[in-house]
Write a protein that holds these residues in place. Sequence first.
Motif, PDB file in Angstrom:
ATOM      1  N   ARG A  70     -15.466   4.900   3.609  1.00  0.00           N
ATOM      2  CA  ARG A  70     -15.498   3.455   3.379  1.00  0.00           C
ATOM      3  C   ARG A  70     -14.714   3.114   2.118  1.00  0.00           C
ATOM      4  N   VAL A  71     -14.143   1.928   2.126  1.00  0.00           N
ATOM      5  CA  VAL A  71     -13.373   1.469   0.969  1.00  0.00           C
ATOM      6  C   VAL A  71     -13.963   0.168   0.446  1.00  0.00           C
ATOM      7  N   VAL A  72     -14.213   0.131  -0.863  1.00  0.00           N
ATOM      8  CA  VAL A  72     -14.591  -1.106  -1.544  1.00  0.00           C
ATOM      9  C   VAL A  72     -13.390  -1.521  -2.385  1.00  0.00           C
ATOM     10  N   ALA A  73     -12.764  -2.640  -2.031  1.00  0.00           N
ATOM     11  CA  ALA A  73     -11.603  -3.129  -2.761  1.00  0.00           C
ATOM     12  C   ALA A  73     -12.062  -3.864  -4.013  1.00  0.00           C
ATOM     13  N   LEU A  74     -11.431  -3.539  -5.129  1.00  0.00           N
ATOM     14  CA  LEU A  74     -11.739  -4.185  -6.405  1.00  0.00           C
ATOM     15  C   LEU A  74     -10.475  -4.830  -6.949  1.00  0.00           C
ATOM     16  N   THR A  75     -10.575  -6.080  -7.372  1.00  0.00           N
ATOM     17  CA  THR A  75      -9.403  -6.747  -7.932  1.00  0.00           C
ATOM     18  C   THR A  75      -9.836  -7.747  -8.991  1.00  0.00           C
ATOM     19  N   THR A  76      -8.911  -8.067  -9.891  1.00  0.00           N
ATOM     20  CA  THR A  76      -9.178  -9.104 -10.883  1.00  0.00           C
ATOM     21  C   THR A  76      -8.863 -10.468 -10.311  1.00  0.00           C
ATOM     22  N   PHE A  77      -8.285 -10.512  -9.103  1.00  0.00           N
ATOM     23  CA  PHE A  77      -7.829 -11.770  -8.520  1.00  0.00           C
ATOM     24  C   PHE A  77      -8.613 -12.090  -7.253  1.00  0.00           C
ATOM     25  N   ASP A  78      -9.365 -13.183  -7.282  1.00  0.00           N
ATOM     26  CA  ASP A  78     -10.119 -13.631  -6.114  1.00  0.00           C
ATOM     27  C   ASP A  78      -9.198 -14.522  -5.273  1.00  0.00           C
ATOM     28  N   LEU A  79      -8.157 -13.907  -4.716  1.00  0.00           N
ATOM     29  CA  LEU A  79      -7.131 -14.658  -3.997  1.00  0.00           C
ATOM     30  C   LEU A  79      -7.017 -14.197  -2.557  1.00  0.00           C
ATOM     31  N   ASP A  80      -6.695 -15.143  -1.674  1.00  0.00           N
ATOM     32  CA  ASP A  80      -6.528 -14.824  -0.258  1.00  0.00           C
ATOM     33  C   ASP A  80      -5.484 -13.735  -0.053  1.00  0.00           C
ATOM     34  N   ASP A  81      -4.420 -13.753  -0.885  1.00  0.00           N
ATOM     35  CA  ASP A  81      -3.340 -12.786  -0.714  1.00  0.00           C
ATOM     36  C   ASP A  81      -3.837 -11.348  -0.838  1.00  0.00           C
ATOM     37  N   TYR A  82      -4.976 -11.150  -1.507  1.00  0.00           N
ATOM     38  CA  TYR A  82      -5.512  -9.803  -1.661  1.00  0.00           C
ATOM     39  C   TYR A  82      -6.710  -9.555  -0.747  1.00  0.00           C
ATOM     40  N   ALA A  83      -7.596 -10.528  -0.644  1.00  0.00           N
ATOM     41  CA  ALA A  83      -8.823 -10.327   0.126  1.00  0.00           C
ATOM     42  C   ALA A  83      -8.549 -10.101   1.605  1.00  0.00           C
ATOM     43  N   PHE A  84      -7.784 -10.979   2.218  1.00  0.00           N
ATOM     44  CA  PHE A  84      -7.623 -10.913   3.664  1.00  0.00           C
ATOM     45  C   PHE A  84      -6.849  -9.667   4.115  1.00  0.00           C
ATOM     46  N   PRO A  85      -5.725  -9.316   3.459  1.00  0.00           N
ATOM     47  CA  PRO A  85      -5.056  -8.068   3.862  1.00  0.00           C
ATOM     48  C   PRO A  85      -5.929  -6.831   3.644  1.00  0.00           C
ATOM     49  N   ALA A  86      -6.736  -6.834   2.577  1.00  0.00           N
ATOM     50  CA  ALA A  86      -7.604  -5.681   2.323  1.00  0.00           C
ATOM     51  C   ALA A  86      -8.631  -5.512   3.432  1.00  0.00           C
ATOM     52  N   ILE A  87      -9.226  -6.630   3.867  1.00  0.00           N
ATOM     53  CA  ILE A  87     -10.225  -6.570   4.935  1.00  0.00           C
ATOM     54  C   ILE A  87      -9.569  -6.159   6.248  1.00  0.00           C
ATOM     55  N   ARG A  88      -8.389  -6.715   6.522  1.00  0.00           N
ATOM     56  CA  ARG A  88      -7.690  -6.334   7.752  1.00  0.00           C
ATOM     57  C   ARG A  88      -7.251  -4.876   7.715  1.00  0.00           C
ATOM     58  N   ALA A  89      -6.984  -4.356   6.526  1.00  0.00           N
ATOM     59  CA  ALA A  89      -6.584  -2.953   6.394  1.00  0.00           C
ATOM     60  C   ALA A  89      -7.753  -1.996   6.597  1.00  0.00           C
ATOM     61  N   GLY A  90      -8.977  -2.545   6.606  1.00  0.00           N
ATOM     62  CA  GLY A  90     -10.136  -1.707   6.872  1.00  0.00           C
ATOM     63  C   GLY A  90     -11.148  -1.621   5.755  1.00  0.00           C
ATOM     64  N   ALA A  91     -10.940  -2.366   4.662  1.00  0.00           N
ATOM     65  CA  ALA A  91     -11.922  -2.341   3.576  1.00  0.00           C
ATOM     66  C   ALA A  91     -13.251  -2.906   4.052  1.00  0.00           C
ATOM     67  N   SER A  92     -14.337  -2.241   3.682  1.00  0.00           N
ATOM     68  CA  SER A  92     -15.675  -2.715   4.032  1.00  0.00           C
ATOM     69  C   SER A  92     -16.287  -3.552   2.931  1.00  0.00           C
ATOM     70  N   GLY A  93     -15.612  -3.618   1.786  1.00  0.00           N
ATOM     71  CA  GLY A  93     -16.126  -4.397   0.676  1.00  0.00           C
ATOM     72  C   GLY A  93     -14.989  -4.995  -0.118  1.00  0.00           C
ATOM     73  N   PHE A  94     -15.248  -6.138  -0.735  1.00  0.00           N
ATOM     74  CA  PHE A  94     -14.249  -6.786  -1.583  1.00  0.00           C
ATOM     75  C   PHE A  94     -14.998  -7.438  -2.732  1.00  0.00           C
ATOM     76  N   LEU A  95     -14.785  -6.937  -3.933  1.00  0.00           N
ATOM     77  CA  LEU A  95     -15.474  -7.462  -5.115  1.00  0.00           C
ATOM     78  C   LEU A  95     -14.481  -7.659  -6.250  1.00  0.00           C
ATOM     79  N   LEU A  96     -14.809  -8.576  -7.134  1.00  0.00           N
ATOM     80  CA  LEU A  96     -14.012  -8.748  -8.336  1.00  0.00           C
ATOM     81  C   LEU A  96     -14.397  -7.679  -9.356  1.00  0.00           C
ATOM     82  N   LYS A  97     -13.422  -7.288 -10.172  1.00  0.00           N
ATOM     83  CA  LYS A  97     -13.682  -6.245 -11.164  1.00  0.00           C
ATOM     84  C   LYS A  97     -14.698  -6.676 -12.214  1.00  0.00           C
ATOM     85  N   ASP A  98     -14.880  -7.992 -12.386  1.00  0.00           N
ATOM     86  CA  ASP A  98     -15.858  -8.437 -13.374  1.00  0.00           C
ATOM     87  C   ASP A  98     -17.271  -8.523 -12.796  1.00  0.00           C
TER      88      ASP A  98
END
Length: 225
Positions: free
Chosen positions: A83-111
Amino acid sequence: MSEPQDPIRVAIADDQELMRSALRMMVETQPDLELAGEAADGHEALALVRTKRVDVVLMDLRMPRLDGIQATAAITGERPATRVVALTTFDLDDYAFPAIRAGASGFLLKDARAEEIVDAIRTVHAGHAVVAPSTTRRLLEHVATAPAADSGRAADIRAALTPRELDTLLEMATGDSNAEIARRIHLSEATVKTHVGHVLAKLGLRDRVQAVVLAYEAGLVGHRS
């Protein structure tokens, strides 16, 4: 006596050494987590998963050489159990949606608080999805307004599911929890959970977030006939 559970083996992929250090300390303080290794870019993350048993990857999305989205797609393609939990400093569609489509099971901000990240590791390892609430809301808005996929996709989904399972998929598309769905359609939460499991298995989906995206992209939502 029940057998002791193996610790969840966690890999950390981030190009910033300070962030890797913070995440490493967070993992190492938890008795049920174990550090599987660290990577400074997507290539190193992929190599790590290929050579060691990794249950969950904490994946920075912006890294040199191979970014986190490409690495996520490669890892989930080669190692579906990881499983992959994506972490980013940017709560932006450009990162969230491709990450989820790529197979990430989680998406959280680094803070996010350390407890949230630790809980996310355990949750995705158990087969569920974790997405920051603000991202979930915008994800639903985004896929709801996207062009629908070809009608054959919707027909395939209808053919694969029983009427009750199809209803469950449409209820999942609201983003509500099993408990909320159960109250609305007057079933027990355990029964809803069973139907959700059948939907995911039959459609070959990793988690309910992917189910929501599929329901919208196939044009099923709003078309219950």
